[in-house]
Design a protein around this motif. Structure first.
Motif, PDB file in Angstrom:
ATOM      1  N   ASP A   1     -37.448 -40.236  37.116  1.00  0.00           N
ATOM      2  CA  ASP A   1     -35.993 -40.124  37.014  1.00  0.00           C
ATOM      3  C   ASP A   1     -35.496 -38.720  36.662  1.00  0.00           C
ATOM      4  OD1 ASP A   1     -33.477 -41.288  37.267  1.00  0.00           O
ATOM      5  OD2 ASP A   1     -33.348 -41.753  35.125  1.00  0.00           O
ATOM      6  N   GLY A   2     -36.023 -37.708  37.366  1.00  0.00           N
ATOM      7  CA  GLY A   2     -35.550 -36.339  37.173  1.00  0.00           C
ATOM      8  C   GLY A   2     -36.050 -35.647  35.922  1.00  0.00           C
ATOM      9  N   GLU A   3     -37.089 -36.184  35.302  1.00  0.00           N
ATOM     10  CA  GLU A   3     -37.662 -35.550  34.122  1.00  0.00           C
ATOM     11  C   GLU A   3     -39.175 -35.519  34.247  1.00  0.00           C
ATOM     12  OE1 GLU A   3     -35.878 -35.695  30.018  1.00  0.00           O
ATOM     13  OE2 GLU A   3     -37.571 -37.068  29.768  1.00  0.00           O
ATOM     14  N   LEU A   4     -39.749 -34.363  33.983  1.00  0.00           N
ATOM     15  CA  LEU A   4     -41.193 -34.141  34.039  1.00  0.00           C
ATOM     16  C   LEU A   4     -41.631 -33.737  32.643  1.00  0.00           C
ATOM     17  CD1 LEU A   4     -43.023 -32.014  36.682  1.00  0.00           C
ATOM     18  CD2 LEU A   4     -43.328 -31.500  34.293  1.00  0.00           C
ATOM     19  N   VAL A   5     -42.713 -34.346  32.152  1.00  0.00           N
ATOM     20  CA  VAL A   5     -43.211 -34.036  30.809  1.00  0.00           C
ATOM     21  C   VAL A   5     -44.700 -33.722  30.889  1.00  0.00           C
ATOM     22  CG1 VAL A   5     -43.570 -34.893  28.461  1.00  0.00           C
ATOM     23  CG2 VAL A   5     -41.523 -35.579  29.744  1.00  0.00           C
ATOM     24  N   VAL A   6     -45.087 -32.633  30.250  1.00  0.00           N
ATOM     25  CA  VAL A   6     -46.493 -32.265  30.117  1.00  0.00           C
ATOM     26  C   VAL A   6     -46.725 -31.965  28.639  1.00  0.00           C
ATOM     27  CG1 VAL A   6     -48.301 -30.660  30.801  1.00  0.00           C
ATOM     28  CG2 VAL A   6     -46.532 -31.276  32.439  1.00  0.00           C
ATOM     29  N   VAL A   7     -47.729 -32.609  28.048  1.00  0.00           N
ATOM     30  CA  VAL A   7     -48.036 -32.416  26.629  1.00  0.00           C
ATOM     31  C   VAL A   7     -49.329 -31.615  26.517  1.00  0.00           C
ATOM     32  CG1 VAL A   7     -48.513 -33.553  24.431  1.00  0.00           C
ATOM     33  CG2 VAL A   7     -46.893 -34.594  26.042  1.00  0.00           C
ATOM     34  N   VAL A   8     -49.278 -30.545  25.728  1.00  0.00           N
ATOM     35  CA  VAL A   8     -50.409 -29.633  25.556  1.00  0.00           C
ATOM     36  C   VAL A   8     -50.624 -29.366  24.057  1.00  0.00           C
ATOM     37  CG1 VAL A   8     -49.945 -28.519  27.781  1.00  0.00           C
ATOM     38  CG2 VAL A   8     -48.993 -27.528  25.689  1.00  0.00           C
ATOM     39  N   PRO A   9     -51.786 -28.816  23.686  1.00  0.00           N
ATOM     40  CA  PRO A   9     -51.976 -28.420  22.286  1.00  0.00           C
ATOM     41  C   PRO A   9     -50.911 -27.395  21.863  1.00  0.00           C
ATOM     42  CG  PRO A   9     -54.067 -28.416  23.454  1.00  0.00           C
ATOM     43  CD  PRO A   9     -52.998 -28.596  24.486  1.00  0.00           C
ATOM     44  N   ARG A  10     -50.484 -27.471  20.629  1.00  0.00           N
ATOM     45  CA  ARG A  10     -49.397 -26.615  20.132  1.00  0.00           C
ATOM     46  C   ARG A  10     -49.652 -25.130  20.391  1.00  0.00           C
ATOM     47  NH1 ARG A  10     -47.264 -27.859  14.383  1.00  0.00           N
ATOM     48  NH2 ARG A  10     -46.451 -29.563  15.600  1.00  0.00           N
ATOM     49  N   ARG A  11     -50.875 -24.664  20.151  1.00  0.00           N
ATOM     50  CA  ARG A  11     -51.170 -23.234  20.328  1.00  0.00           C
ATOM     51  C   ARG A  11     -51.050 -22.770  21.771  1.00  0.00           C
ATOM     52  NH1 ARG A  11     -55.741 -21.238  16.149  1.00  0.00           N
ATOM     53  NH2 ARG A  11     -54.707 -22.046  14.290  1.00  0.00           N
ATOM     54  N   GLN A  12     -51.103 -23.691  22.716  1.00  0.00           N
ATOM     55  CA  GLN A  12     -50.982 -23.325  24.118  1.00  0.00           C
ATOM     56  C   GLN A  12     -49.569 -23.547  24.653  1.00  0.00           C
ATOM     57  OE1 GLN A  12     -54.328 -25.698  25.694  1.00  0.00           O
ATOM     58  NE2 GLN A  12     -55.373 -23.760  26.052  1.00  0.00           N
ATOM     59  N   GLY A  13     -48.653 -23.914  23.778  1.00  0.00           N
ATOM     60  CA  GLY A  13     -47.294 -24.247  24.189  1.00  0.00           C
ATOM     61  C   GLY A  13     -46.550 -23.137  24.910  1.00  0.00           C
ATOM     62  N   ALA A  14     -46.558 -21.933  24.336  1.00  0.00           N
ATOM     63  CA  ALA A  14     -45.813 -20.824  24.958  1.00  0.00           C
ATOM     64  C   ALA A  14     -46.399 -20.453  26.314  1.00  0.00           C
ATOM     65  CB  ALA A  14     -45.810 -19.613  24.031  1.00  0.00           C
ATOM     66  N   THR A  15     -47.712 -20.407  26.399  1.00  0.00           N
ATOM     67  CA  THR A  15     -48.364 -20.112  27.681  1.00  0.00           C
ATOM     68  C   THR A  15     -48.048 -21.211  28.687  1.00  0.00           C
ATOM     69  OG1 THR A  15     -50.170 -18.925  26.605  1.00  0.00           O
ATOM     70  CG2 THR A  15     -50.599 -19.781  28.816  1.00  0.00           C
TER      71      THR A  15
ATOM     72  N   LEU B   1     -45.482 -23.175  28.775  1.00  0.00           N
ATOM     73  CA  LEU B   1     -44.075 -23.084  29.178  1.00  0.00           C
ATOM     74  C   LEU B   1     -43.931 -22.119  30.350  1.00  0.00           C
ATOM     75  CD1 LEU B   1     -41.034 -23.675  28.714  1.00  0.00           C
ATOM     76  CD2 LEU B   1     -41.041 -21.725  27.148  1.00  0.00           C
ATOM     77  N   ARG B   2     -44.517 -20.948  30.219  1.00  0.00           N
ATOM     78  CA  ARG B   2     -44.447 -19.944  31.289  1.00  0.00           C
ATOM     79  C   ARG B   2     -45.091 -20.468  32.569  1.00  0.00           C
ATOM     80  NH1 ARG B   2     -48.253 -16.654  32.911  1.00  0.00           N
ATOM     81  NH2 ARG B   2     -49.507 -16.881  31.033  1.00  0.00           N
ATOM     82  N   LEU B   3     -46.239 -21.106  32.449  1.00  0.00           N
ATOM     83  CA  LEU B   3     -46.964 -21.599  33.623  1.00  0.00           C
ATOM     84  C   LEU B   3     -46.214 -22.731  34.325  1.00  0.00           C
ATOM     85  CD1 LEU B   3     -50.583 -21.524  32.178  1.00  0.00           C
ATOM     86  CD2 LEU B   3     -49.560 -19.911  33.807  1.00  0.00           C
ATOM     87  N   VAL B   4     -45.623 -23.634  33.552  1.00  0.00           N
ATOM     88  CA  VAL B   4     -44.851 -24.725  34.163  1.00  0.00           C
ATOM     89  C   VAL B   4     -43.640 -24.151  34.887  1.00  0.00           C
ATOM     90  CG1 VAL B   4     -43.438 -26.765  33.694  1.00  0.00           C
ATOM     91  CG2 VAL B   4     -45.690 -26.530  32.622  1.00  0.00           C
ATOM     92  N   GLU B   5     -42.958 -23.203  34.263  1.00  0.00           N
ATOM     93  CA  GLU B   5     -41.812 -22.564  34.941  1.00  0.00           C
ATOM     94  C   GLU B   5     -42.248 -21.908  36.244  1.00  0.00           C
ATOM     95  OE1 GLU B   5     -38.795 -21.406  31.297  1.00  0.00           O
ATOM     96  OE2 GLU B   5     -40.397 -20.004  31.795  1.00  0.00           O
ATOM     97  N   GLU B   6     -43.349 -21.163  36.211  1.00  0.00           N
ATOM     98  CA  GLU B   6     -43.857 -20.516  37.418  1.00  0.00           C
ATOM     99  C   GLU B   6     -44.228 -21.529  38.492  1.00  0.00           C
ATOM    100  OE1 GLU B   6     -47.147 -18.083  36.224  1.00  0.00           O
ATOM    101  OE2 GLU B   6     -45.872 -16.616  35.203  1.00  0.00           O
TER     102      GLU B   6
END
Length: 167
Positions: free
Chosen positions: A139-153, A155-160
């Protein structure tokens, strides 16, 4: 079954090879040798070439989606004690990931997302060795859960990844 049909079936069992054929980046002889198809290598390579000629070119599209990061996500009942008031981030097969001071981060993309966008995101994260603990799309929402320390990386990769979704 003909050699050509057997070759096509063998390729369809390997989505990465199908994508490579569509992209035009295959060494046909090497690919023929890797397939479990009865026949000489040259004949299988020829069947691969003909199959590739019939496939549409590999194209990508840019998806219009906004990605945000949600920290403190955990597995309900294991990482965190979930209450009915906690925000459910993703539920798969009855297993819930909730936002309640957990050890993970969720990347949530809203907008033009679907299973192909999820596949692109998960494949991109895997290519960079980012562990995906849970993922889903609806329904127009995508969720990916990762370890906290890899969150910022992540985020960039999902955007790309959302700029290069295969059609």
């Amino acid at each position: 079954m003909s050699l050509a049909a057997e070759t096509r079936d063998a390729v369809r069992e390997r989505p990465y090879l199908l994508s490579a054929l569509r992209a035009g980046v295959v060494n046909y002889t090497a690919a023929a040798e890797s397939l479990d198809v009865e026949g000489d290598t040259d004949s299988v390579a020829t069947a691969l070439r003909r199959f590739a000629d019939d496939l549409p070119d590999l194209t990508t599209e840019d998806r219009d989606a906004t990605v945000r990061m949600r920290s403190g996500v955990g597995l309900a009942g294991e990482d965190v004690e979930a209450s009915p008031d906690d925000d459910r981030v993703v539920t798969v097969g009855g297993v819930e990931m909730v936002a309640a001071e957990g050890p993970m981060t969720a990347l949530i993309a809203t907008g033009d997302v679907d299973a192909r966008a999820l596949s692109a995101a998960v494949d991109r994260l895997a290519a960079e060795d980012v562990l995906v603990d849970a993922a889903g799309v609806a329904d127009g929402e995508l969720v990916v859960v990762v370890p906290r320390r890899q969150g910022a990386t992540a985020l960039r990769l999902v955007e790309e990844s959302l700029h290069e979704v295969v059609r």
